[in-house]
Design an enzyme around this catalytic site. Structure first.
Site, PDB file in Angstrom:
ATOM      1  N   SER A   1      35.169  29.141  60.173  1.00  0.00           N
ATOM      2  CA  SER A   1      34.953  30.446  59.537  1.00  0.00           C
ATOM      3  C   SER A   1      35.325  31.516  60.548  1.00  0.00           C
ATOM      4  O   SER A   1      35.717  31.202  61.675  1.00  0.00           O
ATOM      5  CB  SER A   1      33.507  30.601  59.070  1.00  0.00           C
ATOM      6  OG  SER A   1      32.652  30.764  60.169  1.00  0.00           O
ATOM      7  N   ARG A   2      35.224  32.769  60.117  1.00  0.00           N
ATOM      8  CA  ARG A   2      35.616  33.866  60.989  1.00  0.00           C
ATOM      9  C   ARG A   2      34.851  33.846  62.306  1.00  0.00           C
ATOM     10  O   ARG A   2      35.355  34.191  63.339  1.00  0.00           O
ATOM     11  CB  ARG A   2      35.372  35.200  60.281  1.00  0.00           C
ATOM     12  CG  ARG A   2      36.662  35.795  59.744  1.00  0.00           C
ATOM     13  CD  ARG A   2      36.375  37.105  59.081  1.00  0.00           C
ATOM     14  NE  ARG A   2      36.052  36.848  57.679  1.00  0.00           N
ATOM     15  CZ  ARG A   2      36.466  37.610  56.688  1.00  0.00           C
ATOM     16  NH1 ARG A   2      37.177  38.678  56.920  1.00  0.00           N
ATOM     17  NH2 ARG A   2      36.149  37.323  55.449  1.00  0.00           N
TER      18      ARG A   2
ATOM     19  N   ILE B   1      27.286  29.719  50.010  1.00  0.00           N
ATOM     20  CA  ILE B   1      27.720  28.572  49.204  1.00  0.00           C
ATOM     21  C   ILE B   1      28.070  27.396  50.114  1.00  0.00           C
ATOM     22  O   ILE B   1      27.639  26.259  49.881  1.00  0.00           O
ATOM     23  CB  ILE B   1      28.908  28.959  48.299  1.00  0.00           C
ATOM     24  CG1 ILE B   1      28.477  30.048  47.311  1.00  0.00           C
ATOM     25  CG2 ILE B   1      29.428  27.740  47.547  1.00  0.00           C
ATOM     26  CD1 ILE B   1      29.633  30.705  46.540  1.00  0.00           C
TER      27      ILE B   1
ATOM     28  N   ALA C   1      36.743  28.447  45.251  1.00  0.00           N
ATOM     29  CA  ALA C   1      36.661  29.839  45.743  1.00  0.00           C
ATOM     30  C   ALA C   1      37.588  30.756  44.935  1.00  0.00           C
ATOM     31  O   ALA C   1      37.152  31.375  43.954  1.00  0.00           O
ATOM     32  CB  ALA C   1      36.983  29.871  47.232  1.00  0.00           C
ATOM     33  N   ARG C   2      38.847  30.821  45.342  1.00  0.00           N
ATOM     34  CA  ARG C   2      39.877  31.538  44.597  1.00  0.00           C
ATOM     35  C   ARG C   2      41.191  30.788  44.797  1.00  0.00           C
ATOM     36  O   ARG C   2      41.489  30.367  45.910  1.00  0.00           O
ATOM     37  CB  ARG C   2      40.054  32.980  45.110  1.00  0.00           C
ATOM     38  CG  ARG C   2      38.957  33.962  44.718  1.00  0.00           C
ATOM     39  CD  ARG C   2      38.947  34.295  43.223  1.00  0.00           C
ATOM     40  NE  ARG C   2      37.916  35.263  42.870  1.00  0.00           N
ATOM     41  CZ  ARG C   2      36.646  34.959  42.578  1.00  0.00           C
ATOM     42  NH1 ARG C   2      36.244  33.696  42.580  1.00  0.00           N
ATOM     43  NH2 ARG C   2      35.791  35.912  42.267  1.00  0.00           N
TER      44      ARG C   2
ATOM     45  N   HIS D   1      37.178  27.371  35.945  1.00  0.00           N
ATOM     46  CA  HIS D   1      36.429  28.387  36.699  1.00  0.00           C
ATOM     47  C   HIS D   1      34.988  28.525  36.194  1.00  0.00           C
ATOM     48  O   HIS D   1      34.588  29.576  35.678  1.00  0.00           O
ATOM     49  CB  HIS D   1      37.154  29.746  36.642  1.00  0.00           C
ATOM     50  CG  HIS D   1      36.764  30.665  37.772  1.00  0.00           C
ATOM     51  ND1 HIS D   1      37.613  31.620  38.288  1.00  0.00           N
ATOM     52  CD2 HIS D   1      35.611  30.772  38.484  1.00  0.00           C
ATOM     53  CE1 HIS D   1      36.995  32.277  39.267  1.00  0.00           C
ATOM     54  NE2 HIS D   1      35.785  31.785  39.403  1.00  0.00           N
ATOM     55  N   ILE D   2      34.220  27.443  36.360  1.00  0.00           N
ATOM     56  CA  ILE D   2      32.838  27.428  35.862  1.00  0.00           C
ATOM     57  C   ILE D   2      31.825  27.223  36.983  1.00  0.00           C
ATOM     58  O   ILE D   2      30.702  26.748  36.742  1.00  0.00           O
ATOM     59  CB  ILE D   2      32.632  26.353  34.763  1.00  0.00           C
ATOM     60  CG1 ILE D   2      33.057  24.967  35.251  1.00  0.00           C
ATOM     61  CG2 ILE D   2      33.382  26.732  33.493  1.00  0.00           C
ATOM     62  CD1 ILE D   2      32.625  23.828  34.329  1.00  0.00           C
TER      63      ILE D   2
ATOM     64  N   GLU E   1      44.915  33.418  37.577  1.00  0.00           N
ATOM     65  CA  GLU E   1      44.152  33.096  36.353  1.00  0.00           C
ATOM     66  C   GLU E   1      44.242  34.253  35.355  1.00  0.00           C
ATOM     67  O   GLU E   1      44.338  35.399  35.771  1.00  0.00           O
ATOM     68  CB  GLU E   1      42.677  32.865  36.720  1.00  0.00           C
ATOM     69  CG  GLU E   1      42.462  31.620  37.532  1.00  0.00           C
ATOM     70  CD  GLU E   1      40.995  31.449  37.940  1.00  0.00           C
ATOM     71  OE1 GLU E   1      40.110  32.053  37.307  1.00  0.00           O
ATOM     72  OE2 GLU E   1      40.744  30.716  38.887  1.00  0.00           O
TER      73      GLU E   1
HETATM   74  C1  GLV Z   1      33.171  33.603  40.594  1.00  0.00           C
HETATM   75  O1  GLV Z   1      34.225  33.128  40.906  1.00  0.00           O
HETATM   76  C2  GLV Z   1      32.527  34.606  41.355  1.00  0.00           C
HETATM   77  O2  GLV Z   1      33.156  35.219  42.230  1.00  0.00           O
HETATM   78  O3  GLV Z   1      31.345  34.857  41.094  1.00  0.00           O
HETATM   79  C1  GLV Z   2      28.806  33.535  48.720  1.00  0.00           C
HETATM   80  O1  GLV Z   2      27.945  34.288  48.391  1.00  0.00           O
HETATM   81  C2  GLV Z   2      28.905  33.011  50.040  1.00  0.00           C
HETATM   82  O2  GLV Z   2      28.463  33.750  50.932  1.00  0.00           O
HETATM   83  O3  GLV Z   2      29.359  31.884  50.211  1.00  0.00           O
END
Ligand code: GLV
Ligand code: GLV
Length: 316
Positions: free
Chosen positions: A177-178, A158, A233-234, A281-282, A263
């Protein structure tokens, strides 16, 4: 023996047809709501495979009550709702739906970036309230994106799609990132540098023990007063309370949120702020993607139940 699959919610794309072709019986929860834990256990107990939603809490208690389950296909890319250790102990394969939702989610991230930068919410409200007084030199000034720095937290599929879109807008990219990802455009920087120097920050990391509250209050405090913060993301990966406080005090310019802590409950203080754009969350909610997710989930289940390898097992 007749194999049974249960989906905890009605899905688009008619996955039942895929199971039918394989002689697998398929049932789904037809109520327009998530099942309560007891209901889920009762309806899934005898299933050989389960398709679950990210709102279904599949913890050790639930997993231990599944009598025959061999595969849980989460209808999401994230799988923080599933206890992977408990699944592993029971020999249950867990799969998710990566790739098919990357473009859709990246598009929502970009929609939020643009909407937050250019005051979509305030402008829309003005029109709906019929208080447009005409063009004026300083009406709803926002920030342009060209030449600005986008800081991406995460470098997965993403994040890579968002990066490509950002290049089209003439943005510079940095990421954290990691590990360093050669396929990621832009420069790898420490997270604190990213927070302090980005004009736009967008989160693309999964939620797990290592990322819960990763974007802490201290890190949020590093943002520039003109910064735009976006989360698709979350909710739990950032300190939402602190973010709200910063928005309230106008310590940052704006935020765009598609995800929330805890949520479907969410902090209603958000609704009182005009410098935040809110979506329910769409990220993956396109006709194309939600159908592709259903087919991928169903094919994961079929593959495992037929004795093959899962197509997209979660890394655990
Ligand atoms: C949505 O938030 C997903 O994880 O696919
Ligand atoms: C989700 O699939 C991501 O790797 O960002």
């Amino acid at each position: 023996m007749n194999l049974k699959v249960f989906a905890t919610y009605k899905l688009p794309g008619n996955p039942g047809a895929l199971f039918g072709k394989e002689g697998i019986s398929f049932s789904e929860n037809l109520l327009p709501r998530l099942l309560r834990t007891e209901e889920l256990i009762e309806q899934a107990a005898e299933a050989d495979g389960i398709i679950s939603l990210l709102g279904d809490k599949i913890d050790a208690d639930v997993i231990n009550k599944l009598k025959k389950c061999r595969v849980i296909a989460n209808y999401a890319v994230g799988f923080n709702n599933i206890d992977l250790n408990a699944a592993r102990e029971r020999g249950i394969t867990v799969t998710n739906t990566p790739d098919v939702l990357s473009a859709a989610t990246a598009e929502i991230a970009f929609l939020l970036i643009l909407a937050a930068a250019r005051n979509l919410n305030a402008g829309e409200k003005m029109m709906r309230n019929k208080v447009f007084l005409g063009w004026s030199p300083e009406l709803l000034l926002g920030y342009g994106l060209e030449g600005k720095t986008l800081g991406l937290v995460g470098a997965g599929r993403i994040a890579q799609k968002v990066a490509k879109m950002a290049l089209g807008f003439g943005m510079n990219i940095i990421y954290f990132s990691r590990s360093v990802k050669p396929e990621m455009p832009g420069r790898f920087v420490p997270l604190s540098e990213l927070m302090a120097t980005s004009d736009v920050i967008s989160l693309h990391i999964p939620l797990d023990e290592t990322t819960n509250n990763l974007i802490s209050a201290d890190l949020l405090d590093l943002m520039k007063p003109s910064a735009i913060f976006v989360n698709t993301a979350r909710g739990e990966v950032a300190d939402e309370k602190h973010l709200i406080a910063l928005l309230k005090k106008r310590k940052i310019y704006a935020a765009g949120l598609d995800v929330y802590t805890n949520e479907p409950n969410f902090n209603h203080a958000l609704t009182t702020l005009d410098n935040v754009v809110l979506l329910p969350h769409i990220g993956s909610a396109t006709f194309e993607t939600r159908t592709a997710m259903a087919h991928l989930a169903a094919n994961n289940v079929i593959s495992v139940l037929k004795g093959g390898e899962p197509i997209t097992p979660v890394a655990s």
